[in-house]
Design an enzyme around this catalytic site. Structure first.
Site, mmCIF file in Angstrom:
data_model
loop_
_atom_site.group_PDB
_atom_site.id
_atom_site.type_symbol
_atom_site.label_atom_id
_atom_site.label_comp_id
_atom_site.label_asym_id
_atom_site.label_seq_id
_atom_site.Cartn_x
_atom_site.Cartn_y
_atom_site.Cartn_z
ATOM 1 N N SER A 92 -7.797 30.353 -1.774
ATOM 2 C CA SER A 92 -9.153 29.999 -1.375
ATOM 3 C C SER A 92 -9.520 28.674 -2.021
ATOM 4 O O SER A 92 -9.209 28.449 -3.196
ATOM 5 C CB SER A 92 -10.132 31.094 -1.805
ATOM 6 O OG SER A 92 -11.446 30.774 -1.420
ATOM 7 N N HIS A 96 -16.044 19.710 -2.966
ATOM 8 C CA HIS A 96 -17.370 19.087 -2.988
ATOM 9 C C HIS A 96 -17.214 17.609 -3.351
ATOM 10 O O HIS A 96 -16.940 17.284 -4.508
ATOM 11 C CB HIS A 96 -18.273 19.765 -4.017
ATOM 12 C CG HIS A 96 -18.602 21.185 -3.711
ATOM 13 N ND1 HIS A 96 -19.444 21.542 -2.679
ATOM 14 C CD2 HIS A 96 -18.216 22.348 -4.309
ATOM 15 C CE1 HIS A 96 -19.563 22.866 -2.651
ATOM 16 N NE2 HIS A 96 -18.821 23.371 -3.623
ATOM 17 N N HIS A 106 -14.206 24.035 3.166
ATOM 18 C CA HIS A 106 -13.774 25.320 2.607
ATOM 19 C C HIS A 106 -12.625 25.849 3.459
ATOM 20 O O HIS A 106 -12.625 25.701 4.683
ATOM 21 C CB HIS A 106 -14.942 26.316 2.633
ATOM 22 C CG HIS A 106 -14.518 27.752 2.540
ATOM 23 N ND1 HIS A 106 -14.530 28.612 3.629
ATOM 24 C CD2 HIS A 106 -14.051 28.484 1.496
ATOM 25 C CE1 HIS A 106 -14.106 29.806 3.244
ATOM 26 N NE2 HIS A 106 -13.804 29.758 1.968
ATOM 27 N N ASN A 108 -9.542 29.290 3.477
ATOM 28 C CA ASN A 108 -9.100 30.533 2.853
ATOM 29 C C ASN A 108 -8.064 31.177 3.758
ATOM 30 O O ASN A 108 -8.236 31.220 4.973
ATOM 31 C CB ASN A 108 -10.308 31.464 2.666
ATOM 32 C CG ASN A 108 -9.914 32.865 2.252
ATOM 33 O OD1 ASN A 108 -9.780 33.758 3.088
ATOM 34 N ND2 ASN A 108 -9.739 33.066 0.968
ATOM 35 N N HIS A 145 -12.580 20.206 14.912
ATOM 36 C CA HIS A 145 -12.385 21.283 15.888
ATOM 37 C C HIS A 145 -11.151 21.053 16.756
ATOM 38 O O HIS A 145 -10.489 22.025 17.152
ATOM 39 C CB HIS A 145 -13.645 21.450 16.744
ATOM 40 C CG HIS A 145 -14.702 22.258 16.063
ATOM 41 N ND1 HIS A 145 -14.742 23.634 16.139
ATOM 42 C CD2 HIS A 145 -15.723 21.892 15.251
ATOM 43 C CE1 HIS A 145 -15.762 24.081 15.418
ATOM 44 N NE2 HIS A 145 -16.378 23.049 14.868
ATOM 45 N N HIS A 175 -31.560 34.363 6.496
ATOM 46 C CA HIS A 175 -32.887 34.167 5.903
ATOM 47 C C HIS A 175 -33.438 32.764 6.150
ATOM 48 O O HIS A 175 -34.637 32.537 5.993
ATOM 49 C CB HIS A 175 -32.842 34.459 4.396
ATOM 50 C CG HIS A 175 -31.986 33.523 3.603
ATOM 51 N ND1 HIS A 175 -30.610 33.517 3.690
ATOM 52 C CD2 HIS A 175 -32.308 32.542 2.717
ATOM 53 C CE1 HIS A 175 -30.131 32.580 2.883
ATOM 54 N NE2 HIS A 175 -31.130 31.977 2.282
ATOM 55 N N GLY A 259 -13.934 41.594 -10.134
ATOM 56 C CA GLY A 259 -13.037 40.451 -10.015
ATOM 57 C C GLY A 259 -13.302 39.422 -11.104
ATOM 58 O O GLY A 259 -14.249 39.539 -11.894
ATOM 59 N N ARG A 260 -12.477 38.400 -11.144
ATOM 60 C CA ARG A 260 -12.615 37.361 -12.173
ATOM 61 C C ARG A 260 -13.743 36.408 -11.779
ATOM 62 O O ARG A 260 -13.616 35.596 -10.862
ATOM 63 C CB ARG A 260 -11.305 36.595 -12.332
ATOM 64 C CG ARG A 260 -11.339 35.597 -13.491
ATOM 65 C CD ARG A 260 -9.962 34.990 -13.709
ATOM 66 N NE ARG A 260 -9.926 34.197 -14.921
ATOM 67 C CZ ARG A 260 -10.129 32.869 -14.954
ATOM 68 N NH1 ARG A 260 -10.401 32.205 -13.830
ATOM 69 N NH2 ARG A 260 -10.059 32.216 -16.108
#
EC number: 1.3.3.3
Length: 299
Positions: A92, A96, A106, A108, A145, A175, A259-260
């Site tokens: 993952s 930035h 990003h 993964n 894309h 939200h 998890g870590r």
């Protein structure tokens, strides 16, 4: 072919190496590695590049965890996993950049397998990549894309549109009623038609990330920016944090299952700001972003 977790792990380790070497070559700075162990089984390699020539922070994490039984939170929605030993592994990464004209990216890719004696293994692949611009450039989104579509093409004409829509649906801040960015690819629970086909697709996605992202970095890295653009970048990074902490299933699962934490939160931007009820100036490039990130067919 039966699922081969060892083969997948070797690919993921190479992928982490390849991506780190490629990003370092572009940036000029090196990654620092933090190897870690998980008491309950497994471990990983977290690599971070900070304050580089181009990237403010880039994190590329490999993890491989295993155990004798899945946590109850994981089996609640998948009762067929109860009583099985499991392995989960993946790479993952989040990048930035300093320059607000370069988007955040990003990616993964992951593999999961659960087994018990006398039963067929339960396994699947997941992953994808997505792009979060602060200033919209159509040629960047089209290239992103187009790269995604081209890597999907050998696996079927319906693959890109299906996983593009899944990405648009997933990276949505309910939200705020807005997209996180311009999307890309997202897939999960992939286990048909067979292991080899699914593994090939996961590899194509992992290997496609730098082809999708680095031409955009090269195109934007020399653009001049100032305090206005930086403040807007930091403000929009707030949306990134909100999504990861409120909606992202991987982040929530990792935090809820012990998890870590440092590796899970490696995706967070190093600096971010919020401002109460801030509105961009009408007609400004900042105001144009909300329209730019609306769901559309880019190619």
């Amino acid at each position: 072919m039966k699922p081969d977790a060892h083969h997948v792990k070797q690919f993921l380790l190479r992928l982490q190496d390849d991506i780190c070497q490629t990003l370092s070559a572009v940036d000029g700075a090196n990654f620092v590695e933090d190897s870690w162990r998980r008491e309950a089984g497994g471990g990983g390699r977290s690599r971070v590049l900070r304050n580089g020539g181009i990237f403010e922070q880039a994190g590329v994490n490999f993890s491989h965890v295993h155990g004798d039984a899945m946590p109850a939170s994981a089996t609640a929605h998948r009762p067929e996993l109860a009583g099985r030993s499991f392995e989960a592994m993946g790479v993952s990464l989040v990048v930035h950049p300093h320059n607000p004209y370069i988007p955040t990216s990003h990616a993964n890719v992951r593999f999961f397998i659960a087994e018990k004696p006398g039963a067929d293994p339960v396994w699947w692949f997941g992953g994808g990549f997505d792009l979060t611009p602060y200033y919209g450039f159509e040629e960047d989104a089209v290239h992103w894309h187009r790269t995604a579509r081209d890597l999907c093409q050998p696996f079927g004409d319906d693959v890109y549109p299906r996983y593009k829509k899944w990405c648009d649906d997933y990276f949505f801040l309910k939200h705020r009623n807005e997209q996180r960015g311009v999307g890309g690819l997202f897939f999960d629970d992939l286990n048909t038609p067979d292991f080899d086909h699914c593994f090939d697709f996961m590899q194509a996605v992992g290997n496609g990330y730098t082809r999708a992202y680095l031409p955009i970095v090269e195109r934007r890295k020399a653009m001049v920016w100032g305090e206005r653009e930086r403040n807007f970048q930091l403000y929009r990074r707030g949306r990134y944090v909100e999504f990861n902490l409120v909606w992202d299933r991987g982040t929530l699962f990792g935090l809820q299952t012990g998890g870590r934490t440092e590796s899970i939160l490696m995706s967070m931007p190093p600096l971010v700001r919020w401002e109460y009820d801030w509105q961009p100036e009408a007609g400004s490039p900042e105001a144009a972003l909300s329209e730019f990130i609306q769901v559309r067919d880019w190619i």
